[in-house]
Design an enzyme around this catalytic site. Sequence first.
Site, mmCIF file in Angstrom:
data_model
loop_
_atom_site.group_PDB
_atom_site.id
_atom_site.type_symbol
_atom_site.label_atom_id
_atom_site.label_comp_id
_atom_site.label_asym_id
_atom_site.label_seq_id
_atom_site.Cartn_x
_atom_site.Cartn_y
_atom_site.Cartn_z
ATOM 1 N N GLU A 131 0.819 -1.223 0.000
ATOM 2 C CA GLU A 131 0.000 0.000 0.000
ATOM 3 C C GLU A 131 0.849 1.268 0.000
ATOM 4 O OE1 GLU A 131 -3.414 0.503 0.165
ATOM 5 O OE2 GLU A 131 -3.899 -1.619 -0.027
ATOM 6 N N GLU A 140 -2.035 9.051 -0.118
ATOM 7 C CA GLU A 140 -2.358 8.535 -1.445
ATOM 8 C C GLU A 140 -1.928 9.550 -2.505
ATOM 9 O OE1 GLU A 140 -6.493 7.570 -1.758
ATOM 10 O OE2 GLU A 140 -6.396 7.219 -3.910
ATOM 11 N N ASN A 178 -14.546 5.366 7.720
ATOM 12 C CA ASN A 178 -13.392 4.737 8.361
ATOM 13 C C ASN A 178 -12.624 5.741 9.221
ATOM 14 O OD1 ASN A 178 -13.651 2.031 7.496
ATOM 15 N ND2 ASN A 178 -12.861 2.589 5.471
#
Length: 269
Positions: A131, A140, A178
């Site tokens: 990731e 990201e 989340n």
Amino acid sequence: MVALSLQKGLLTLVIVGILAVNVKGACNCAANECCSKFDFCGTTAEHCGEGCKSGPCTTTTTNDVSVPDIVTEGFFNGILNQAQGDCPGKSFYTRAAFLDALNSYNQFAKSGSSDDGKREIAAFFAHATHETGSLCYIEERDVPTTENYCDTTKTQYPCNPSKRYFGRGPLQLTWNYNYGAAGNENQFDGLGSPETVANDANISFKTALWYWMTNVHQSVSQGFGATIRAINGPVECDGKEPGKVQSRIQYYQQYCTQFGVAPGDNLSC
Ligand SMILES: *[C@@H]1O[C@H](CO)[C@@H](O)[C@H](O)[C@H]1NC(C)=O
């Protein structure tokens, strides 16, 4: 009949009342309370027994894996050293932060045998390595400016219109719901300041372990493929992104070798 239905109504009321109290607590538990496998806070065996996620869990651990002994400086830095010198994660992710976060999730790697525990550690770091590009990236990359990862149907976790809930941290926590839930459980404002996950390495690892214990931990015994499905199944599994699936599997196999355990079956998804 009248008396009976009245009784039934009362019973329903009582049950709904209990549920409402528990839901409010959704794993933002008091220090003396356990977070159950269904995310309820409490002190009963239902909360602190089998599946208990955090707090003073009573589940007798079935293995004696010491996570710090497996995740050594050498192992952790072995991942970090794969990242280029100018990677933002190099001065952010630390073994100490991982170990600090681990204190909040004492059931991590404690299910099943010692080998099962080591496989769980290998799986966690395989996904983290994939990731983040070997712990290179904190945030990201290349998020379209129109994408804030705000799911407005999750009304329990209202988005702050000036905040963006793109991937951050070791498992790239994403989406308002989340951030909201991970924040509630780890005492930070996930919806109001999602950037905390990119600024505080302890919290960053706590959100990764929160995600893991909430969504992935229970899949570990079904093989590594099930953990891929739990993390990014709709995007990668069933032939959609075979390269990414293979990347995750390769890291997993490598870490299993380093820990001296067989990777097990059902590696792909
Ligand atoms: C992170 O955890 C370590 C170890 O528990 C602690 O010494 C440090 O102060 C923590 N850092 C922050 C920013 O809370």
